[in-house]
Design a protein around this motif. Sequence first.
Motif, mmCIF file in Angstrom:
data_model
loop_
_atom_site.group_PDB
_atom_site.id
_atom_site.type_symbol
_atom_site.label_atom_id
_atom_site.label_comp_id
_atom_site.label_asym_id
_atom_site.label_seq_id
_atom_site.Cartn_x
_atom_site.Cartn_y
_atom_site.Cartn_z
ATOM 1 N N LEU A 86 108.581 -156.118 -44.261
ATOM 2 C CA LEU A 86 107.374 -155.295 -44.152
ATOM 3 C C LEU A 86 107.099 -154.660 -45.505
ATOM 4 O O LEU A 86 107.996 -154.058 -46.107
ATOM 5 N N TYR A 87 105.870 -154.788 -45.974
ATOM 6 C CA TYR A 87 105.482 -154.288 -47.291
ATOM 7 C C TYR A 87 104.559 -153.080 -47.178
ATOM 8 O O TYR A 87 103.806 -152.941 -46.211
ATOM 9 N N GLY A 88 104.630 -152.217 -48.210
ATOM 10 C CA GLY A 88 103.725 -151.082 -48.292
ATOM 11 C C GLY A 88 102.450 -151.450 -49.019
ATOM 12 O O GLY A 88 102.272 -152.582 -49.490
ATOM 13 N N GLN A 89 101.536 -150.484 -49.140
ATOM 14 C CA GLN A 89 100.266 -150.723 -49.809
ATOM 15 C C GLN A 89 100.447 -151.021 -51.296
ATOM 16 O O GLN A 89 99.564 -151.605 -51.924
ATOM 17 N N ASP A 90 101.589 -150.632 -51.852
ATOM 18 C CA ASP A 90 101.860 -150.909 -53.263
ATOM 19 C C ASP A 90 102.455 -152.294 -53.470
ATOM 20 O O ASP A 90 102.782 -152.680 -54.592
ATOM 21 N N GLY A 91 102.596 -153.062 -52.394
ATOM 22 C CA GLY A 91 103.135 -154.408 -52.506
ATOM 23 C C GLY A 91 104.644 -154.469 -52.567
ATOM 24 O O GLY A 91 105.216 -155.554 -52.695
ATOM 25 N N LYS A 92 105.297 -153.319 -52.452
ATOM 26 C CA LYS A 92 106.745 -153.284 -52.498
ATOM 27 C C LYS A 92 107.320 -153.314 -51.074
ATOM 28 O O LYS A 92 106.707 -152.780 -50.151
ATOM 29 N N PRO A 93 108.486 -153.925 -50.900
ATOM 30 C CA PRO A 93 109.082 -153.977 -49.559
ATOM 31 C C PRO A 93 109.470 -152.587 -49.078
ATOM 32 O O PRO A 93 110.033 -151.783 -49.828
ATOM 33 N N MET A 94 109.148 -152.307 -47.825
ATOM 34 C CA MET A 94 109.522 -151.043 -47.197
ATOM 35 C C MET A 94 110.732 -151.209 -46.271
ATOM 36 O O MET A 94 111.549 -150.305 -46.145
ATOM 37 N N ALA A 95 110.811 -152.366 -45.623
ATOM 38 C CA ALA A 95 111.884 -152.570 -44.657
ATOM 39 C C ALA A 95 112.042 -154.048 -44.348
ATOM 40 O O ALA A 95 111.144 -154.851 -44.579
ATOM 41 N N LYS A 96 113.214 -154.386 -43.822
ATOM 42 C CA LYS A 96 113.443 -155.686 -43.217
ATOM 43 C C LYS A 96 113.755 -155.464 -41.739
ATOM 44 O O LYS A 96 114.586 -154.625 -41.390
ATOM 45 N N MET A 97 113.063 -156.215 -40.895
ATOM 46 C CA MET A 97 113.247 -156.083 -39.461
ATOM 47 C C MET A 97 114.025 -157.288 -38.949
ATOM 48 O O MET A 97 113.581 -158.427 -39.069
ATOM 49 N N PHE A 98 115.195 -157.020 -38.379
ATOM 50 C CA PHE A 98 116.046 -158.094 -37.880
ATOM 51 C C PHE A 98 115.516 -158.611 -36.544
ATOM 52 O O PHE A 98 115.067 -157.846 -35.695
ATOM 53 N N TYR A 99 115.605 -159.929 -36.372
ATOM 54 C CA TYR A 99 115.194 -160.531 -35.110
ATOM 55 C C TYR A 99 116.070 -161.748 -34.825
ATOM 56 O O TYR A 99 116.711 -162.314 -35.713
#
Length: 523
Positions: free
Chosen positions: A86-99
């Motif tokens: 998941l990325y923020g508005q600045d294009g940087k990653p905010m999180a990884k969601m495990f599935y």
Amino acid sequence: MYQKRFLLCLALASMFLATPAAPQDHAPHGTQTDISSNADTSPDVGTAAAGSGILGLLPANSVTEHVLKTSTGDLPYTATAGTLVLYGQDGKPMAKMFYTAYAARDRTPGRPITFAFNGGPGAASAYLHLGLVGPRILEFGPHGEGGTSPALTDNPDSWLAFTDLVLIDPVGTGWSRATNDKIASDFYGIGEDADSIAKAIALYVAQNDRMAAPKFILGESYGGFRAAKVATRLKDSQGILVSGIVMLSPLIEGNLLFGDRRYPLWAALQLPSLAAGELERKNAFDPAAVAEAEKFAMTDYLVALSGPEPSGDAAKNLYARIAQMTGIPEAVVTRARGFLTDVYVKNSKSASSEVVSRYDASLAAPDPYPESDSEEGGDPVLDGFTRAYGAAFASYARNELGFETELTYNLLANNVNEKWKWSQNENGGGRTRASAAGDIRELLSVIPSFRLLVAHGYSDALTPYGINKYVIDHLPATLSAGRVELKLYRGGHMFYTRTGSRQALSADARAFYSSSLEKVQGE
């Protein structure tokens, strides 16, 4: 203290930091291999950009092949254990969601896909994964004895027989992580949580070309509430319409669940679950007897509690009937004026010197503090056998799915629960104002084929089934007729830990999906 504990109870287990366990006694269930284009592979988009810090401890997606033996023959499937960035508005990653995704290798056109998660807030998906829908199952036995030596077996009742599956861990749970604690807290709220999961679902659908597949959502406890919110966000923000939702032991209306327990209506909605628990403890369970308890609860009991305190023979007869129905001593019922709230935990006749589980009022365990009038020990389910789900999943993911990480698997993240923002996007008022009934009404209104199945355990004292029966009964008939179902099963909050109840729910879910797909195809 109790309010905090109650919130943690909704997550279905206490904190369990599971490190990867030793391999199971059996050989690995699948092998890593190249997968054809018909399989769901979910490439690890953004791995390089998201590879620093704690996110760097999450490996690339692992894809393995397996075969599930079912009553109708072998079902080859592809398993993917991985993350979505998941990325923020600045294009940087905010999180990884495990599935974890399971897709039939030779799926037919129109095969549905189900996105599943647990509740809490703060619970990971291992409960539903290894307890109900996944191709592998963790059996506990009738008294939870399997919790001390958990071993996975093939699940003959896996929902993979009729739907592909994607089990998701919200940020902060399982192996889903944000880049730092400050960013993580931005996910801990009703609206933020629903938005992040809706985005993850949309990413998965796009990356695996599943837009044409009928989509369903499965959520347990707070996850039922979450399911309605996610379905709304998918519709409004992602342009994705879901065909149906299955809610297990859900929170739907915060006011009815978290409101003042001295209100007669709350007491009346709680009573049938306590009656069901007593019938189970006496080995005398009978759906007709529970139905009689429902009738009494919403008539004589509700009227008596709504008026002045009864006296004389009227009071004695009332309190005696409540005591006989619930197993709570008549003197205790009289002292409480018929409002049972939490007195059942340490005051059941058939559970002398025992504590009764909030998760399942049919289960009791020796009271570690019998000299105390208040509950001080652990819950037989919360702090007992269900803890095994965390370690079992960590071992399964490493040894059978090939997902190897040194991060701990957070079965229940206490910090997520404690920081949860209940008021945002819910008109203030905290958790008592949290409501998903409006979302359900709108989904029924604007999606003609949408259907809802609510599944409950009779003896669930944590989210009593009477509350959601009340909610369903008060939906407009023009929306709910033939489209909303309530199904009851023997057991408590996690009734699927009972083999017979799990089998019954899986059969009912298959019928629900079949009927829902007929409506989709008829549009």
